[in-house]
Scaffold this active site. Structure first.
Site, PDB file in Angstrom:
ATOM      1  N   HIS A 159       6.904  -9.720   7.973  1.00 56.17           N
ATOM      2  CA  HIS A 159       5.644  -8.966   8.028  1.00 56.17           C
ATOM      3  C   HIS A 159       5.428  -8.342   6.656  1.00 56.17           C
ATOM      4  O   HIS A 159       6.075  -7.358   6.292  1.00 56.17           O
ATOM      5  CB  HIS A 159       5.724  -7.896   9.111  1.00 56.17           C
ATOM      6  CG  HIS A 159       4.548  -6.958   9.114  1.00 56.17           C
ATOM      7  ND1 HIS A 159       3.253  -7.389   9.292  1.00 56.17           N
ATOM      8  CD2 HIS A 159       4.481  -5.615   8.948  1.00 56.17           C
ATOM      9  CE1 HIS A 159       2.435  -6.358   9.242  1.00 56.17           C
ATOM     10  NE2 HIS A 159       3.152  -5.272   9.029  1.00 56.17           N
ATOM     11  N   LYS A 216      -0.746  -2.350   2.817  1.00 55.11           N
ATOM     12  CA  LYS A 216      -0.355  -3.565   2.088  1.00 55.11           C
ATOM     13  C   LYS A 216      -1.567  -4.460   1.828  1.00 55.11           C
ATOM     14  O   LYS A 216      -1.794  -4.920   0.704  1.00 55.11           O
ATOM     15  CB  LYS A 216       0.708  -4.332   2.890  1.00 55.11           C
ATOM     16  CG  LYS A 216       1.983  -3.555   3.158  1.00 55.11           C
ATOM     17  CD  LYS A 216       3.013  -4.386   3.892  1.00 55.11           C
ATOM     18  CE  LYS A 216       2.575  -4.739   5.302  1.00 55.11           C
ATOM     19  NZ  LYS A 216       2.464  -3.553   6.182  1.00 55.11           N
ATOM     20  N   ASP A 272      -0.255 -10.304   5.792  1.00 57.69           N
ATOM     21  CA  ASP A 272       0.286  -9.898   7.092  1.00 57.69           C
ATOM     22  C   ASP A 272       1.521 -10.695   7.502  1.00 57.69           C
ATOM     23  O   ASP A 272       2.538 -10.118   7.860  1.00 57.69           O
ATOM     24  CB  ASP A 272      -0.789  -9.992   8.180  1.00 57.69           C
ATOM     25  CG  ASP A 272      -0.389  -9.204   9.417  1.00 57.69           C
ATOM     26  OD1 ASP A 272       0.053  -8.049   9.263  1.00 57.69           O
ATOM     27  OD2 ASP A 272      -0.499  -9.744  10.526  1.00 57.69           O
ATOM     28  N   ARG A 287      13.266   7.439 -10.906  1.00 62.05           N
ATOM     29  CA  ARG A 287      12.518   8.081 -11.988  1.00 62.05           C
ATOM     30  C   ARG A 287      12.667   7.361 -13.318  1.00 62.05           C
ATOM     31  O   ARG A 287      11.776   7.434 -14.172  1.00 62.05           O
ATOM     32  CB  ARG A 287      12.990   9.539 -12.149  1.00 62.05           C
ATOM     33  CG  ARG A 287      12.843  10.383 -10.896  1.00 62.05           C
ATOM     34  CD  ARG A 287      11.387  10.592 -10.521  1.00 62.05           C
ATOM     35  NE  ARG A 287      10.670  11.336 -11.530  1.00 62.05           N
ATOM     36  CZ  ARG A 287      10.575  12.661 -11.558  1.00 62.05           C
ATOM     37  NH1 ARG A 287      11.169  13.386 -10.622  1.00 62.05           N
ATOM     38  NH2 ARG A 287       9.892  13.267 -12.510  1.00 62.05           N
TER      39      ARG A 287
END
Length: 322
Positions: free
Chosen positions: A142, A163, A181, A247
């Site tokens: 998915h 998405k 999808d 980061r």
């Protein structure tokens, strides 16, 4: 996954391989157990040890010429030994005349014989990728897949996180949709994953609140592609549940699909965040790293160098008593 049958191969590749069925419907439901094809020359000559009977077998000019050189009784014995195994099927290349004994014995053993107009080398070149793909490990996930600057980005995350909207925005900016999808992933070789859409959903996207949209109809055929190698996984997460986000990029994450390791970039989302630009940066950063430029490592090297210079300066000043 259902087994690949000779009937399936004939239906899917019969035209490309220019196949002609010589034994009627006999044996078409035989399964093809392995994705290899080889020549049975040694078996025809009488050496049957280590014979890979489960493979597909192709008779080229050399094998047919050898059979023609034999006396009828010898030719029959040779073919009987060859066809005594449970062969999936037998191919004859280059439209060569097929010995009558081969067709008769194959029919009796219910082993299909197919003749191709292609030369042997070209026949192998066309059938090998097909067999490799049909037997390749595969899975369905998915996710959404897009081609961004030539880099295959697989967007994952919970249902409804955005998405499809992200990929739609990328398409609007000139990038290409591969699948939305549901992404069907196939492994090629040891470390290559190819993603594609289901044949029914190819070119279509589901946008919540809008419904299904035809991407090629809206943006042109250049906005879609049939398949793409997956190179980076972009995981979209909720900001509240993201935890400590990366980061610097020094400690790169990775994930595995079908046993293949892929770079993983986790992007925590909050309102107003421009995920589309971030996705483009992820793709460009991957291209830079592929070309040998790692921004995080370069910055770290620069920082360590500056710290070393500062330390040397402090040591020098600490020893200056004037």
């Amino acid at each position: 996954m259902p087994p690949l049958l000779v009937r399936d191969l004939l239906a899917q590749k019969g035209e490309s391989l220019q196949l002609e069925l010589l034994t009627g419907d006999v044996g078409l439901d035989r399964p093809i157990p392995v994705p290899e094809i080889s020549s049975p020359g040694l078996v025809l000559a009488g050496f049957t040890k280590r014979f890979a009977a489960r493979r597909l077998h192709a008779l080229g000019e050399t094998e047919i010429a050898y059979l023609k050189s034999l006396r009828p009784a010898e030719r029959r014995r040779s073919l009987e030994a060859f066809l005594s195994y449970e062969l999936p099927c037998v191919f004859v290349t280059k439209s060569q005349p097929v010995p009558r004994e081969l067709v008769a014995l194959a029919k009796a053993r219910k082993i299909p014989v197919l003749r191709s107009k292609l030369k042997t080398a070209e026949f192998y070149r066309r059938i090998t990728p097909y067999l490799t793909e049909m037997f390749a490990p595969s899975t369905t996930v998915h996710a959404s897949l897009a081609d961004v600057y030539g880099v295959g980005l697989l967007f994952t995350g919970r249902s409804g996180i955005g998405k499809s909207e992200c990929v739609l925005d990328l398409v609007e900016r000139g990038h290409r949709l591969v699948a939305d999808d549901v992404v069907h992933i196939t492994q090629r070789g040891a470390d290559v994953l190819i993603g594609r859409a289901h044949e029914l959903s190819y070119r279509y996207m589901e946008i919540r609140g809008v419904g299904l949209v035809d991407v090629s109809g809206l943006f042109g055929i250049h906005a879609v592609r049939q398949q793409k190698r997956i190179e980076v996984v972009v995981e979209l997460t909720d900001w509240e549940k993201a935890g400590e986000a990366e980061r610097t990029g020094l400690d790169g994450k990775a994930t595995r699909i079908l046993g293949v390791e892929l770079p993983l970039v986790s992007v925590p989302l909050n309102p107003g965040k421009n995920i589309t630009v971030i996705a483009e940066v992820v793709a460009m950063n991957h291209l830079l790293r592929y070309s040998g430029v790692d921004a995080a490592k370069a910055f770290n090297t620069r920082l360590l160098k500056r710290m070393a210079e500062q330390r040397e300066l402090r040591e020098y000043l600490s020893e200056d008593y004037e």
